[in-house]
Design an enzyme around this catalytic site. Structure first.
Site, PDB file in Angstrom:
ATOM      1  N   HIS A 223     -24.476  23.246   2.004  1.00 49.11           N
ATOM      2  CA  HIS A 223     -24.611  23.766   0.643  1.00 49.11           C
ATOM      3  C   HIS A 223     -23.570  24.837   0.385  1.00 49.11           C
ATOM      4  O   HIS A 223     -23.326  25.657   1.278  1.00 49.11           O
ATOM      5  CB  HIS A 223     -26.010  24.360   0.468  1.00 49.11           C
ATOM      6  CG  HIS A 223     -26.195  25.020  -0.867  1.00 49.11           C
ATOM      7  ND1 HIS A 223     -26.452  24.299  -2.012  1.00 49.11           N
ATOM      8  CD2 HIS A 223     -26.124  26.335  -1.238  1.00 49.11           C
ATOM      9  CE1 HIS A 223     -26.554  25.136  -3.039  1.00 49.11           C
ATOM     10  NE2 HIS A 223     -26.348  26.379  -2.599  1.00 49.11           N
TER      11      HIS A 223
ATOM     12  N   ILE B 278      -6.115  -1.340 -11.247  1.00 52.33           N
ATOM     13  CA  ILE B 278      -4.743  -0.871 -11.494  1.00 52.33           C
ATOM     14  C   ILE B 278      -4.610  -0.394 -12.935  1.00 52.33           C
ATOM     15  O   ILE B 278      -4.072   0.682 -13.206  1.00 52.33           O
ATOM     16  CB  ILE B 278      -3.711  -1.993 -11.203  1.00 52.33           C
ATOM     17  CG1 ILE B 278      -3.668  -2.272  -9.704  1.00 52.33           C
ATOM     18  CG2 ILE B 278      -2.324  -1.619 -11.734  1.00 52.33           C
ATOM     19  CD1 ILE B 278      -2.679  -3.329  -9.270  1.00 52.33           C
TER      20      ILE B 278
ATOM     21  N   CYS C 136       0.815  -1.215   0.000  1.00 53.26           N
ATOM     22  CA  CYS C 136       0.000   0.000   0.000  1.00 53.26           C
ATOM     23  C   CYS C 136       0.848   1.263   0.000  1.00 53.26           C
ATOM     24  O   CYS C 136       0.702   2.116  -0.875  1.00 53.26           O
ATOM     25  CB  CYS C 136      -0.926  -0.033   1.213  1.00 53.26           C
ATOM     26  SG  CYS C 136      -1.843   1.474   1.462  1.00 53.26           S
TER      27      CYS C 136
HETATM   28  P1  FAD Z   1       0.762  -5.868   1.886  1.00 50.63           P
HETATM   29  O1  FAD Z   1       0.510  -4.428   1.864  1.00 50.63           O
HETATM   30  O2  FAD Z   1       1.114  -6.559   0.632  1.00 50.63           O
HETATM   31  O3  FAD Z   1       1.913  -6.098   2.969  1.00 50.63           O
HETATM   32  C1  FAD Z   1       2.489  -7.334   3.205  1.00 50.63           C
HETATM   33  C2  FAD Z   1       3.909  -7.114   3.655  1.00 50.63           C
HETATM   34  O4  FAD Z   1       4.414  -8.373   4.096  1.00 50.63           O
HETATM   35  C3  FAD Z   1       4.846  -6.647   2.546  1.00 50.63           C
HETATM   36  O5  FAD Z   1       5.477  -5.451   2.929  1.00 50.63           O
HETATM   37  C4  FAD Z   1       5.851  -7.782   2.389  1.00 50.63           C
HETATM   38  O6  FAD Z   1       7.157  -7.312   2.124  1.00 50.63           O
HETATM   39  C5  FAD Z   1       5.780  -8.447   3.756  1.00 50.63           C
HETATM   40  N1  FAD Z   1       6.159  -9.859   3.744  1.00 50.63           N
HETATM   41  C6  FAD Z   1       5.725 -10.832   2.905  1.00 50.63           C
HETATM   42  N2  FAD Z   1       6.271 -12.013   3.245  1.00 50.63           N
HETATM   43  C7  FAD Z   1       7.063 -11.769   4.317  1.00 50.63           C
HETATM   44  C8  FAD Z   1       7.881 -12.586   5.124  1.00 50.63           C
HETATM   45  N3  FAD Z   1       8.013 -13.904   4.918  1.00 50.63           N
HETATM   46  N4  FAD Z   1       8.563 -12.008   6.140  1.00 50.63           N
HETATM   47  C9  FAD Z   1       8.466 -10.677   6.385  1.00 50.63           C
HETATM   48  N5  FAD Z   1       7.693  -9.858   5.647  1.00 50.63           N
HETATM   49  C10 FAD Z   1       7.001 -10.406   4.640  1.00 50.63           C
HETATM   50  N6  FAD Z   1      -6.054  -0.680  -1.906  1.00 50.63           N
HETATM   51  C11 FAD Z   1      -6.911   0.282  -1.505  1.00 50.63           C
HETATM   52  O7  FAD Z   1      -7.695   0.049  -0.585  1.00 50.63           O
HETATM   53  N7  FAD Z   1      -6.918   1.514  -2.093  1.00 50.63           N
HETATM   54  C12 FAD Z   1      -6.086   1.823  -3.103  1.00 50.63           C
HETATM   55  O8  FAD Z   1      -6.118   2.942  -3.612  1.00 50.63           O
HETATM   56  C13 FAD Z   1      -5.181   0.835  -3.557  1.00 50.63           C
HETATM   57  N8  FAD Z   1      -4.323   1.103  -4.560  1.00 50.63           N
HETATM   58  C14 FAD Z   1      -3.440   0.137  -4.951  1.00 50.63           C
HETATM   59  C15 FAD Z   1      -2.590   0.432  -6.006  1.00 50.63           C
HETATM   60  C16 FAD Z   1      -1.691  -0.517  -6.451  1.00 50.63           C
HETATM   61  C17 FAD Z   1      -0.761  -0.180  -7.582  1.00 50.63           C
HETATM   62  C18 FAD Z   1      -1.633  -1.780  -5.801  1.00 50.63           C
HETATM   63  C19 FAD Z   1      -0.625  -2.809  -6.246  1.00 50.63           C
HETATM   64  C20 FAD Z   1      -2.483  -2.082  -4.755  1.00 50.63           C
HETATM   65  C21 FAD Z   1      -3.404  -1.125  -4.327  1.00 50.63           C
HETATM   66  N9  FAD Z   1      -4.302  -1.386  -3.301  1.00 50.63           N
HETATM   67  C22 FAD Z   1      -5.188  -0.427  -2.907  1.00 50.63           C
HETATM   68  C23 FAD Z   1      -4.317  -2.677  -2.606  1.00 50.63           C
HETATM   69  C24 FAD Z   1      -3.565  -2.585  -1.263  1.00 50.63           C
HETATM   70  O9  FAD Z   1      -2.242  -2.148  -1.513  1.00 50.63           O
HETATM   71  C25 FAD Z   1      -3.569  -3.930  -0.565  1.00 50.63           C
HETATM   72  O10 FAD Z   1      -4.887  -4.398  -0.443  1.00 50.63           O
HETATM   73  C26 FAD Z   1      -2.956  -3.811   0.819  1.00 50.63           C
HETATM   74  O11 FAD Z   1      -1.630  -3.348   0.731  1.00 50.63           O
HETATM   75  C27 FAD Z   1      -2.977  -5.167   1.536  1.00 50.63           C
HETATM   76  O12 FAD Z   1      -2.380  -5.041   2.770  1.00 50.63           O
HETATM   77  P2  FAD Z   1      -1.642  -6.275   3.472  1.00 50.63           P
HETATM   78  O13 FAD Z   1      -1.036  -5.715   4.712  1.00 50.63           O
HETATM   79  O14 FAD Z   1      -2.531  -7.425   3.552  1.00 50.63           O
HETATM   80  O15 FAD Z   1      -0.478  -6.681   2.463  1.00 50.63           O
HETATM   81  P1  NAI Z   2      -8.399  -6.476 -10.870  1.00 49.73           P
HETATM   82  O1  NAI Z   2      -8.880  -7.774 -10.377  1.00 49.73           O
HETATM   83  O2  NAI Z   2      -9.004  -5.210 -10.399  1.00 49.73           O
HETATM   84  O3  NAI Z   2      -8.514  -6.432 -12.459  1.00 49.73           O
HETATM   85  C1  NAI Z   2      -7.909  -7.354 -13.280  1.00 49.73           C
HETATM   86  C2  NAI Z   2      -8.568  -7.276 -14.632  1.00 49.73           C
HETATM   87  O4  NAI Z   2      -7.802  -8.068 -15.515  1.00 49.73           O
HETATM   88  C3  NAI Z   2      -9.990  -7.827 -14.644  1.00 49.73           C
HETATM   89  O5  NAI Z   2     -10.811  -6.957 -15.356  1.00 49.73           O
HETATM   90  C4  NAI Z   2      -9.833  -9.183 -15.336  1.00 49.73           C
HETATM   91  O6  NAI Z   2     -10.978  -9.577 -16.026  1.00 49.73           O
HETATM   92  C5  NAI Z   2      -8.680  -8.887 -16.268  1.00 49.73           C
HETATM   93  N1  NAI Z   2      -7.905 -10.050 -16.671  1.00 49.73           N
HETATM   94  C6  NAI Z   2      -7.591 -11.139 -15.938  1.00 49.73           C
HETATM   95  N2  NAI Z   2      -6.830 -11.977 -16.655  1.00 49.73           N
HETATM   96  C7  NAI Z   2      -6.637 -11.394 -17.871  1.00 49.73           C
HETATM   97  C8  NAI Z   2      -5.926 -11.762 -19.041  1.00 49.73           C
HETATM   98  N3  NAI Z   2      -5.249 -12.894 -19.096  1.00 49.73           N
HETATM   99  N4  NAI Z   2      -5.957 -10.920 -20.089  1.00 49.73           N
HETATM  100  C9  NAI Z   2      -6.641  -9.742 -20.039  1.00 49.73           C
HETATM  101  N5  NAI Z   2      -7.342  -9.361 -18.954  1.00 49.73           N
HETATM  102  C10 NAI Z   2      -7.321 -10.159 -17.880  1.00 49.73           C
HETATM  103  O7  NAI Z   2      -6.814  -6.509 -10.603  1.00 49.73           O
HETATM  104  P2  NAI Z   2      -5.736  -5.364 -10.644  1.00 49.73           P
HETATM  105  O8  NAI Z   2      -6.216  -4.203 -11.417  1.00 49.73           O
HETATM  106  O9  NAI Z   2      -4.467  -6.024 -11.038  1.00 49.73           O
HETATM  107  O10 NAI Z   2      -5.642  -4.945  -9.114  1.00 49.73           O
HETATM  108  C11 NAI Z   2      -5.237  -5.893  -8.120  1.00 49.73           C
HETATM  109  C12 NAI Z   2      -5.858  -5.598  -6.815  1.00 49.73           C
HETATM  110  O11 NAI Z   2      -5.377  -4.383  -6.277  1.00 49.73           O
HETATM  111  C13 NAI Z   2      -7.351  -5.496  -6.918  1.00 49.73           C
HETATM  112  O12 NAI Z   2      -7.917  -6.542  -6.199  1.00 49.73           O
HETATM  113  C14 NAI Z   2      -7.724  -4.189  -6.318  1.00 49.73           C
HETATM  114  O13 NAI Z   2      -8.688  -4.341  -5.351  1.00 49.73           O
HETATM  115  C15 NAI Z   2      -6.443  -3.659  -5.699  1.00 49.73           C
HETATM  116  N6  NAI Z   2      -6.340  -2.253  -6.062  1.00 49.73           N
HETATM  117  C16 NAI Z   2      -7.220  -1.375  -5.508  1.00 49.73           C
HETATM  118  C17 NAI Z   2      -7.220  -0.063  -5.859  1.00 49.73           C
HETATM  119  C18 NAI Z   2      -8.221   0.842  -5.270  1.00 49.73           C
HETATM  120  O14 NAI Z   2      -8.859   0.459  -4.305  1.00 49.73           O
HETATM  121  N7  NAI Z   2      -8.388   2.054  -5.795  1.00 49.73           N
HETATM  122  C19 NAI Z   2      -6.252   0.472  -6.821  1.00 49.73           C
HETATM  123  C20 NAI Z   2      -5.400  -0.546  -7.382  1.00 49.73           C
HETATM  124  C21 NAI Z   2      -5.451  -1.838  -6.976  1.00 49.73           C
END
Ligand code: FAD
Ligand code: NAI
Length: 469
Positions: A448, A187, A44
């Site tokens: 408002h 994403i 995150c």
């Molecule tokens: P993570 O954030 O993945 O944290 C897990 C941590 O565990 C990592 O730092 C990793 O290094 C560590 N770890 C793993 N294995 C080990 C180990 N064996 N020993 C020690 N450490 C370890 N969600 C939203 O709600 N809003 C958003 O706007 C949003 N935007 C996103 C944009 C992108 C590009 C991406 C990729 C994700 C986004 N998400 C968003 C999703 C969000 O980032 C995840 O849902 C969230 O980070 C999950 O939290 P977590 O703590 O479960 O895992």
């Molecule tokens: P996603 O699950 O949101 O979207 C993946 C998309 O790829 C889907 O539309 C799916 O149908 C498509 N897809 C799957 N396989 C495919 C293939 N082989 N070829 C073409 N299309 C294919 O996953 P995404 O965007 O990678 O995000 C991952 C996670 O991160 C999500 O679960 C999301 O909740 C979280 N995230 C949340 C954000 C937010 O809350 N604003 C921002 C970014 C990520």
């Protein structure tokens, strides 16, 4: 050497891990948090929510200044992009927030270990550091919060240079002439928007016949239309068969998902964004006998406990939406349960937001879900074009839609596409947590001129008595 003893060892320092660690410390536990990254905050803060929102904001300023400032009588000639400064600003935001968690750990007396954790059994966890011997820790309870990682697409190998995951897409060194995004999900559309605004031609290849599957259909259709207007191209119902790279470009072979003629499409950069998978590798789960479900996620009961007593799991590594706020709620509930309290998460009212422009935000049931379940409902809808604040700021795209039970008027779902939809949805979540009816929202005084008045008007429209349409 005897292992240092804790009440709780948290594995992973993301939103699930760090929030769980702090809450456990507040509840009086002696807590260790093991994180293999040098900085806390997980996906995150380091490579997810925060850097993507920083770039979304900066790219929006660029786009507004370049193309829309004149509408406000602001003459900004010769607007140029310094991408390295934009990327550095994003990196600075990340550093400041991740360091903030170090401060919170110190404040709450959470002991932090840098290294990869391996569960050794009997409450012992080894911390494998970059150098030296692994260190052993012992605890009454273990909370696994190892999150998720990028799902790969066979034949399209990510090198974080020409073929990138979201991580590479957050740090491109130059604006590509053309970016192909594989996956029309959150994403793909957020990062696609960033690079589109900065000047790239963006084409999204989606396997299904629709983008953002799972969203309310009316919202989905409006969303696609508005993104198309911004210049993003969509190629839905399309399967990517493989990628071939040369020094300057990547060529993808695609074909219709249902089969048919193959085609080649070329771009400077390809972003693979087809979802994420739980991070369960090299954790010692198999040896410890911790069960996974059929999708490779750690299986937990409704107390977040695995099949092994005293080992719990939360966040992206278990079932449920992969969202930071969900991960945090899981973690708080799990440690409260460990402390003998009644932690609980209401997964039915988990908001979801896409931070594009306009934003898309939703909570509760979609219209399609209600139809599928045979639940009768009334629908209220209000366009931002009739909201005075949206008009004043010139952002009138989108609408608010409220679905309420036909019999009881209880709000069952709220879906918003529009400016600041992500902030606005909180009102709906709170109302729904308290079991509000559409009339409850309609009779609540809203300031408002505010965008939230569109929620009040949509609630009024459930009873077909909106004032401003
Ligand atoms: P993570 O954030 O993945 O944290 C897990 C941590 O565990 C990592 O730092 C990793 O290094 C560590 N770890 C793993 N294995 C080990 C180990 N064996 N020993 C020690 N450490 C370890 N969600 C939203 O709600 N809003 C958003 O706007 C949003 N935007 C996103 C944009 C992108 C590009 C991406 C990729 C994700 C986004 N998400 C968003 C999703 C969000 O980032 C995840 O849902 C969230 O980070 C999950 O939290 P977590 O703590 O479960 O895992
Ligand atoms: P996603 O699950 O949101 O979207 C993946 C998309 O790829 C889907 O539309 C799916 O149908 C498509 N897809 C799957 N396989 C495919 C293939 N082989 N070829 C073409 N299309 C294919 O996953 P995404 O965007 O990678 O995000 C991952 C996670 O991160 C999500 O679960 C999301 O909740 C979280 N995230 C949340 C954000 C937010 O809350 N604003 C921002 C970014 C990520």
């Amino acid at each position: 050497m005897t292992a240092e003893a804790f009440d709780l060892i948290v594995i992973g320092g993301g939103p699930a891990g760090y929030v769980g660690a702090i809450r456990a410390a507040q509840l009086g536990m002696k807590v260790a948090c093991i994180e293999k990254r040098k900085s806390l905050g997980g996906t995150c803060l380091n490579v997810g929510c925060i850097p993507s929102k920083a770039l979304l904001h900066s790219s929006e300023i660029y786009e507004q200044t370049k193309h829309h400032a004149a509408e406000h009588g602001i003459i900004a000639k010769d607007v140029k992009l310094d991408l390295s400064v934009m990327i550095k600003k994003k990196d600075d935001v990340v550093t400041s927030l991740t360091q903030g968690i170090d401060y919170l750990f110190k404040k709450n007396k959470v002991t932090r270990y840098v290294g990869a954790a391996v569960i050794m059994g009997n409450g012992v966890v080894a911390v494998k550091k970059e150098q030296g011997e692994p260190e052993s820790l012992r605890a009454k309870n273990i909370l696994i919060a190892t999150g998720s990682e990028v799902a790969e697409l066979p034949g399209v190998e990510i090198d974080e240079d020409r073929i990138v995951s979201s991580t590479g897409a957050l740090s491109l060194k130059e604006v590509p002439n053309k970016l192909i995004v594989i996956g029309g999900g959150v994403i793909g559309l957020e990062m696609g928007s960033v690079w589109r605004r900065l000047g790239a031609e963006v084409e999204v290849v989606e396997y299904l016949d629709e983008i953002v599957p799972g969203q309310d259909e009316e919202i989905r259709k409006a969303f696609r239309k508005t993104l198309e207007k911004q210049g993003i191209k969509f190629r839905t119902s399309t399967k990517v068969l493989g990628a071939v790279k040369d020094k300057k470009s990547v060529t993808l072979t695609v074909e219709p998902s249902k089969g048919g003629a193959q085609e080649k499409i070329t771009a400077d950069v390809v972003l693979v964004a087809i979802g994420r998978k739980p991070n369960t590798k090299n954790l010692g789960l198999k040896e410890a006998g911790v069960e996974l479900d059929d999708r490779g996620r750690i299986k937990v009961n409704d107390h977040f406990e695995t099949n092994k007593k005293t080992i719990y799991a939360v966040g992206d590594v278990i079932a449920g939406p992969m969202l930071a706020h969900k991960a945090e709620e899981d973690a708080i509930a799990a440690v409260e349960i460990m402390a003998g309290q009644k932690g609980h998460v209401n997964y039915d009212l988990m908001p979801a937001v896409i931070y594009t422009h306009p934003e898309v935000a939703s909570v509760g049931a979609t219209e399609e879900k209600l139809k599928e379940k045979g639940i009768e409902y009334n629908k209220g809808k209000f366009p931002f074009a009739a909201n005075s604040r949206a008009k004043a700021v010139g952002k009138t795209e989108g609408f608010v839609k409220i679905l309420a039970c036909k019999k009881t008027d209880k709000v069952l779902g709220v879906h918003i596409i529009g400016i600041q939809a992500g902030t606005m949805i909180a009102e709906a979540v709170t109302a729904m947590e308290y079991g509000a009816s559409a009339e409850d929202i309609a009779r609540t005084c809203h300031s408002h001129p505010d965008l939230n008045e569109a929620i009040k008007e949509a609630a009024l429209d459930v009873a077909k008595r909106a004032i401003h349409i």
